[in-house]
Design a protein around this motif. Structure first.
Motif, short mmCIF file in Angstrom:
data_model
loop_
_atom_site.label_atom_id
_atom_site.label_comp_id
_atom_site.label_asym_id
_atom_site.label_seq_id
_atom_site.Cartn_x
_atom_site.Cartn_y
_atom_site.Cartn_z
N GLY A 100 -1.91 -11.75 0.67
CA GLY A 100 -0.28 -12.40 1.29
C GLY A 100 0.06 -10.95 2.15
O GLY A 100 1.99 -10.76 2.12
N TYR A 101 -0.58 -10.29 2.90
CA TYR A 101 -0.33 -9.45 3.69
C TYR A 101 0.36 -9.95 5.23
O TYR A 101 -0.74 -11.17 5.57
N ASP A 102 1.35 -9.95 5.90
CA ASP A 102 1.86 -10.05 7.11
C ASP A 102 0.38 -9.10 7.80
O ASP A 102 0.36 -7.49 7.72
N TYR A 115 -2.04 -3.83 8.93
CA TYR A 115 -1.14 -4.91 8.19
C TYR A 115 -0.30 -4.63 7.36
O TYR A 115 -0.73 -3.36 7.35
N GLY A 116 0.36 -5.11 6.19
CA GLY A 116 1.30 -4.56 5.89
C GLY A 116 2.67 -5.48 5.25
O GLY A 116 2.61 -6.86 5.67
N SER A 117 3.35 -5.08 4.40
CA SER A 117 4.48 -6.08 4.29
C SER A 117 5.16 -7.09 5.59
O SER A 117 5.01 -8.03 5.41
N LYS A 118 5.36 -6.24 7.10
CA LYS A 118 6.02 -6.56 8.19
C LYS A 118 5.31 -6.31 9.15
O LYS A 118 5.12 -4.48 9.18
N SER A 139 3.59 -6.73 -4.87
CA SER A 139 4.21 -5.82 -4.31
C SER A 139 3.74 -5.38 -2.95
O SER A 139 2.78 -4.80 -3.12
N PHE A 140 4.73 -4.76 -2.43
CA PHE A 140 4.04 -4.31 -0.64
C PHE A 140 4.32 -2.87 -0.95
O PHE A 140 5.73 -2.61 -1.02
N ASN A 141 4.08 -2.00 -0.12
CA ASN A 141 5.16 -0.33 0.43
C ASN A 141 4.96 -1.16 1.66
O ASN A 141 4.35 -1.70 2.23
N ASN A 142 5.96 -0.51 2.62
CA ASN A 142 6.21 -0.81 4.37
C ASN A 142 5.34 -0.14 4.43
O ASN A 142 5.44 0.36 6.36
N VAL A 146 2.64 0.18 6.88
CA VAL A 146 1.44 -0.47 7.58
C VAL A 146 0.23 0.13 7.51
O VAL A 146 0.16 1.46 7.84
#
Length: 196
Positions: free
Chosen positions: A35-37, A59-62, A2-5, A7
């Motif tokens: 698994g990060y973008d 890096y982050g979810s997007k 699970s990611f928070n948004n 970055v």
């Protein structure tokens, strides 16, 4: 995962010939394997020995862009004190600078046109900035190679990023040529186990 948004942004700053590219490659490897973008910028600046060099890692979810604007960096990893000072405007409030205590004279100092500034670390701390200063050059020599300052600093950064040591270890194996592997692994471990 699970990611928070949120970055996160990391700048790696130094002087040409110090291994910024390997440091950012290692970090990028770790982030992608978790698994990060992740976006890693090209090296900007004078990449030949002696010029100022900066790479951006986000890096982050997007992540939409690898560039880091002033006031955006969560961490600045500096291979040298003057480079740490030079990029302070990019640090976000509450961000951390991790720097080697090493002094590398820039061209104006070498030519006698300027003096290396006094007490840079003291001035940075006086700005209420979280400064982690470590003698990465001595630790790199302890690992067997003075050029491993970059990997020592990645070891120090690993204390803040909380990824498992096996993930970093795998990244080092994948990014470092076999003949340089042993001292780089040692350098990373010395950095990761250093007292701050």
């Amino acid at each position: 995962m699970s990611f928070n948004n949120d970055v996160k942004s990391i700048m790696i700053v130094g002087v040409g010939g110090q291994g910024s590219l390997l440091a950012s490659k290692l970090l990028g490897h770790v982030l992608v394997s978790e698994g990060y973008d992740a976006k890693v910028s090209e090296v900007h600046g004078m990449s030949q020995r002696g010029g100022s060099v900066v790479t951006y890692v986000k890096y982050g979810s997007k992540v939409y862009s690898p560039t880091i604007d002033p006031g955006e960096a969560d961490y600045i990893i500096a291979f040298e004190l003057l480079e740490a000072a030079r990029y302070i405007p990019f640090l976000k409030k509450g961000g951390t600078i991790i720097t080697s205590s090493q002094h590398i004279d820039p061209m104006p100092v070498i030519t006698g046109a300027a003096a290396y500034p006094e007490d840079i670390a003291g001035k940075i701390k006086a700005m209420d900035i979280n400064l982690v200063q470590i003698d990465a050059l001595s630790l790199a020599k302890q690992a067997g190679n003075a050029k491993a300052v970059n990997v020592v600093l990645m070891g120090v950064l690993s204390k803040f990023l909380h990824f498992k040591s096996e993930i970093w270890s795998k990244a080092i194996i994948e990014c470092v040529p076999a003949k340089f592997l042993e001292f780089n692994q040692k350098a990373f471990n010395i950095g990761a186990n250093s007292s701050l």
